[in-house]
Design a protein around this motif. Structure first.
Motif, PDB file in Angstrom:
ATOM      1  N   UNK A  16      12.121   1.402   0.386  1.00  0.00           N
ATOM      2  CA  UNK A  16      11.010   0.462   0.232  1.00  0.00           C
ATOM      3  C   UNK A  16      10.253   0.733  -1.062  1.00  0.00           C
ATOM      4  N   UNK A  17      10.112  -0.292  -1.883  1.00  0.00           N
ATOM      5  CA  UNK A  17       9.368  -0.164  -3.136  1.00  0.00           C
ATOM      6  C   UNK A  17       8.005  -0.841  -3.054  1.00  0.00           C
ATOM      7  N   UNK A  18       7.630  -1.252  -1.844  1.00  0.00           N
ATOM      8  CA  UNK A  18       6.330  -1.894  -1.635  1.00  0.00           C
ATOM      9  C   UNK A  18       5.345  -0.984  -0.902  1.00  0.00           C
ATOM     10  N   UNK A  19       5.679   0.288  -0.772  1.00  0.00           N
ATOM     11  CA  UNK A  19       4.787   1.270  -0.127  1.00  0.00           C
ATOM     12  C   UNK A  19       4.363   0.819   1.266  1.00  0.00           C
ATOM     13  N   UNK A  20       5.308   0.250   2.011  1.00  0.00           N
ATOM     14  CA  UNK A  20       4.982  -0.311   3.320  1.00  0.00           C
ATOM     15  C   UNK A  20       5.527   0.512   4.477  1.00  0.00           C
ATOM     16  N   UNK A  21       6.197   1.634   4.182  1.00  0.00           N
ATOM     17  CA  UNK A  21       6.844   2.383   5.260  1.00  0.00           C
ATOM     18  C   UNK A  21       6.552   3.876   5.136  1.00  0.00           C
ATOM     19  N   UNK A  22       5.308   4.223   5.352  1.00  0.00           N
ATOM     20  CA  UNK A  22       4.948   5.634   5.441  1.00  0.00           C
ATOM     21  C   UNK A  22       5.394   6.172   6.802  1.00  0.00           C
ATOM     22  N   UNK A  23       5.265   7.462   6.991  1.00  0.00           N
ATOM     23  CA  UNK A  23       5.644   8.059   8.281  1.00  0.00           C
ATOM     24  C   UNK A  23       4.832   7.440   9.417  1.00  0.00           C
ATOM     25  N   UNK A  24       3.554   7.163   9.157  1.00  0.00           N
ATOM     26  CA  UNK A  24       2.706   6.560  10.190  1.00  0.00           C
ATOM     27  C   UNK A  24       3.156   5.138  10.513  1.00  0.00           C
ATOM     28  N   UNK A  25       3.568   4.393   9.495  1.00  0.00           N
ATOM     29  CA  UNK A  25       4.048   3.021   9.727  1.00  0.00           C
ATOM     30  C   UNK A  25       5.324   3.031  10.562  1.00  0.00           C
ATOM     31  N   UNK A  26       6.214   3.955  10.254  1.00  0.00           N
ATOM     32  CA  UNK A  26       7.467   4.045  11.007  1.00  0.00           C
ATOM     33  C   UNK A  26       7.176   4.399  12.459  1.00  0.00           C
ATOM     34  N   UNK A  27       6.252   5.306  12.659  1.00  0.00           N
ATOM     35  CA  UNK A  27       5.901   5.701  14.022  1.00  0.00           C
ATOM     36  C   UNK A  27       5.275   4.539  14.786  1.00  0.00           C
ATOM     37  N   UNK A  28       4.530   3.692  14.071  1.00  0.00           N
ATOM     38  CA  UNK A  28       3.897   2.538  14.711  1.00  0.00           C
ATOM     39  C   UNK A  28       4.891   1.417  14.999  1.00  0.00           C
ATOM     40  N   UNK A  29       6.048   1.464  14.358  1.00  0.00           N
ATOM     41  CA  UNK A  29       7.077   0.464  14.624  1.00  0.00           C
ATOM     42  C   UNK A  29       6.950  -0.801  13.811  1.00  0.00           C
ATOM     43  N   UNK A  30       6.063  -0.810  12.819  1.00  0.00           N
ATOM     44  CA  UNK A  30       5.898  -2.004  11.989  1.00  0.00           C
ATOM     45  C   UNK A  30       5.446  -1.598  10.594  1.00  0.00           C
ATOM     46  N   UNK A  31       5.954  -2.234   9.550  1.00  0.00           N
ATOM     47  CA  UNK A  31       5.537  -1.894   8.187  1.00  0.00           C
ATOM     48  C   UNK A  31       4.064  -2.213   7.947  1.00  0.00           C
ATOM     49  N   UNK A  32       3.540  -1.659   6.865  1.00  0.00           N
ATOM     50  CA  UNK A  32       2.136  -1.851   6.518  1.00  0.00           C
ATOM     51  C   UNK A  32       1.894  -3.245   5.947  1.00  0.00           C
ATOM     52  N   UNK A  33       0.629  -3.519   5.637  1.00  0.00           N
ATOM     53  CA  UNK A  33       0.224  -4.829   5.134  1.00  0.00           C
ATOM     54  C   UNK A  33       0.977  -5.223   3.875  1.00  0.00           C
ATOM     55  N   UNK A  34       1.355  -4.253   3.052  1.00  0.00           N
ATOM     56  CA  UNK A  34       1.995  -4.564   1.769  1.00  0.00           C
ATOM     57  C   UNK A  34       3.450  -4.997   1.909  1.00  0.00           C
ATOM     58  N   UNK A  35       3.988  -5.031   3.120  1.00  0.00           N
ATOM     59  CA  UNK A  35       5.371  -5.475   3.333  1.00  0.00           C
ATOM     60  C   UNK A  35       5.529  -6.928   2.904  1.00  0.00           C
ATOM     61  N   UNK A  36       6.606  -7.209   2.176  1.00  0.00           N
ATOM     62  CA  UNK A  36       6.878  -8.575   1.718  1.00  0.00           C
ATOM     63  C   UNK A  36       8.157  -9.143   2.327  1.00  0.00           C
ATOM     64  N   UNK A  37       8.670  -8.522   3.364  1.00  0.00           N
ATOM     65  CA  UNK A  37       9.875  -8.998   4.053  1.00  0.00           C
ATOM     66  C   UNK A  37      11.086  -9.040   3.122  1.00  0.00           C
ATOM     67  N   UNK A  38      11.144  -8.108   2.171  1.00  0.00           N
ATOM     68  CA  UNK A  38      12.257  -8.120   1.216  1.00  0.00           C
ATOM     69  C   UNK A  38      13.581  -7.798   1.900  1.00  0.00           C
TER      70      UNK A  38
END
Length: 438
Positions: A371-393
Motif C-alpha cells: 500500500x502506497x496510500x498509508x492506509x494499512x497500518x497494523x491497527x488498520x489490519x487488526x480492525x479489518x478495514x483500511x484507513x480513511x486514506x484508502x483509494x480502493x486501488x
C-alpha cells in the motif's frame, strides 16, 4: 445450423451498416462492418456484444419501418411491401440476437466465459457514455471528430473495446496490481500530451480552445474564485458517486505522477502517521478554498490567482519528488492534496470498501508493504478495514498471499463486488481517456 446463424449474424451487422451509410454515417457504417470480426475470437464477450447490437438493431428497424410507413401514407403511396421488408429485417436481427444469447452459442463462444458479462457491460457502458457526451456537447468532444468530422464512431468503438479488454485484465488481482499503474500513466500521458500540443498552438487538443491550469486543487478552489465553472467539480463528484475515492488511484491526471515517484522509493514503504494524512490535507483544503474566497472578495486579478495556483501546484510536484520518492509512499496524494481528502470523505458516503477477512488473515503485512496510500497500518489490519486514506486501488488485494482481502459492496458476493467495481473503473478509464482534456 451454427454456420448459418453466424452467417446471419454477420449479415445482420452488414444490413445495419448499410442503413447507417444511407443516413450518411460512414464511420458508424465502418464500425458495424468491423464488429463481426470480434466473433472470430470465440470469446463470450464478443457473443454478448454482437447480440446486443442486433437486438438494438431490431428496435432501429422497427423505428425506421414506422417512419417509412407514415411517410408513404402521407404521400398516398403503397406501403405494404416496404413494411414486410422491414418486418423481415426486424425478425432477422432479433432472432439472431436471441440465438447468440442462447445456450448453443454460449458453448460455441467459450473463451473468457468468466469475464464475458463484465467485458460486455464495460463495452456497452463506455459506448453509451461516449454517445451521450458526443451528442449533447456543444463542441466536438472526441478528437476523431475534430480532425475528421463524423469519425467519432470509430473512436467510440476503439475506446469501448479498450474498456472491455481492461476489465478482463483487471479481474485478475495480480495482473490488476501490475497493470493499474501503466493504465494510469497512459491516461496521464495522453492528458498532458494534449495539453502540450495545445500550448504549441494546436488548439483542437484543448477542450474549448481556452487553457485551464491542471492543478487538482482548482476543482474546488476554481469555482469559489470565479463564482462559476462547476464542470470539473460535478465530474469529480459524479465519479466519486460511482466508485468512491478510486478517482485518486485510477483517474486523477496528477496522481499518476505521485505513483511513479513513490515507486522509485523503497519497495516496502512504511505508512505515514494517520495524523499527517488527515491534518496535512485538511490544512491545504482550508488554505486553497479559504484563499480562493479571500482572493475573490479582495478583487484580485485572475492572472495573479493563476500564478498563485501554479505555485501551489509546483509545491505539490516538489512533495512528489522529494518526499514520495524518498519514502516510497504517495505523500502528495495522502498528505498534501486537498482533493484527495474530499475524495476520501465523500467516498465514505458510498458503500464501496476494501475488507480484510480477519479469520484468514495471518497479519503478515504483505498488504501494508504493497500500500502506497498509508492506509494499512497494523491497527488498520487488526480492525479489518483500511484507513480513511484508502483509494480502493486494489494493490493490497493482489499482494495478499492468503486471499484475505476483497472489494466489498453490501448485498454482493466478493466476486460480484469485484467484477462490478472493476467494470465501473474500466468504463470510466476508457471514457476519460477519450474526453478528458483541458
Amino acid at each position: 445450423m451454427t454456420t448459418l446463424m453466424l452467417t446471419l449474424a454477420v449479415l445482420g451487422h452488414l444490413l445495419l451498416a448499410a442503413h447507417a451509410l444511407r443516413r450518411g454515417e460512414w464511420a458508424l457504417c465502418a464500425a458495424l462492418v468491423a464488429l463481426p470480426l470480434l466473433l472470430l475470437t470465440r470469446r463470450g464477450a464478443a457473443r454478448l456484444i454482437a447480440a446486443c447490437v442486433l437486438v438494438l438493431g431490431a428496435l432501429l428497424w422497427v423505428d425506421a419501418g414506422l417512419g417509412f410507413v407514415r411517410l408513404r401514407l402521407a404521400l398516398g403511396q403503397d406501403w405494404l411491401r416496404l413494411a414486410l421488408i422491414l418486418a423481415s429485417l426486424t425478425l432477422l436481427s432479433l432472432g439472431v440476437g436471441l440465438w447468440l444469447l442462447g445456450q448453443r452459442a454460449q458453448m460455441l463462444f467459450s473463451r473468457g466465459r468468466a469475464q464475458e458479462i463484465p467485458q460486455a457491460v464495460a463495452f456497452g457502458l463506455t459506448a453509451g457514455l461516449l454517445y451521450m457526451a458526443r451528442s449533447k456537447a456543444s463542441v466536438p468532444l472526441l478528437l476523431a471528430d475534430r480532425f475528421l468530422p463524423g469519425s467519432g464512431w470509430l473512436e467510440m468503438l476503439a475506446l469501448s473495446l479498450y474498456a472491455a479488454w481492461l476489465v478482463g485484465a483487471f479481474l485478475d488481482p495480480e495482473r490488476h496490481k501490475k497493470l493499474r499503474p501503466c493504465v494510469w500513466a497512459l491516461f496521464s500521458a495522453v492528458f498532458f500530451g494534449q495539453l502540450v500540443l495545445g500550448l504549441l498552438g494546436l488548439q483542437d487538443f484543448l477542450m474549448t480552445g481556452r487553457l485551464h491550469l491542471p492543478v487538482p486543487a482548482l476543482i474546488a478552489a476554481g469555482p469559489i474564485f470565479r463564482g462559476s465553472g462547476l464542470f470539473m467539480a460535478i465530474l469529480f463528484s459524479a465519479t466519486v458517486l460511482f466508485v468512491g475515492p478510486a478517482w485518486c488511484s485510477h483517474l486523477c491526471y496528477i496522481g499518476a505522477w505521485d505513483d511513479a515517484c513513490s515507486r522509485l522509493g523503497p519497495n516496502r514503504p512504511e505508512p505515514l502517521p494517520a495524523r499527517w494524512t488527515l491534518c496535512g490535507r485538511a490544512t491545504t483544503l482550508a488554505l486553497t478554498c479559504g484563499g480562493a474566497l479571500a482572493l475573490r472578495l479582495l478583487g484580485v486579478e485572475t492572472l495573479t490567482a493563476v500564478w498563485l495556483a501554479a505555485g501551489f501546484g509546483l509545491v505539490g510536484v516538489g512533495v512528489m519528488l522529494l518526499v514520495s520518492r524518498r519514502l516510497g509512499v504517495m505523500a502528495h496524494c495522502t498528505a498534501f492534496c486537498p482533493i484527495g481528502l474530499l475524495g476520501n470523505l465523500l467516498g465514505r458516503l458510498i458503500p464501496w470498501r476494501v475488507r480484510i477477512d480477519r479469520d484468514t488473515c495471518t497479519r503478515c503485512r504483505s498488504c501494508s508493504r504493497a500500500c502506497r496510500y498509508s492506509a494499512l497500518s497494523a491497527a488498520d489490519i487488526e480492525a479489518g478495514t483500511p484507513a480513511l486514506s484508502c483509494t480502493l486501488c486494489g494493490d493490497c488485494i493482489g499482494a495478499c498471499p492468503h486471499d484475505s482481502m476483497h472489494y466489498h459492496f453490501p448485498g454482493l458476493s466478493n466476486a460480484a463486488a469485484r467484477a462490478t467495481f472493476l467494470t465501473l473503473i474500466a468504463t470510466l478509464s476508457a471514457t476519460f481517456l477519450g474526453v478528458a482534456r483541458l
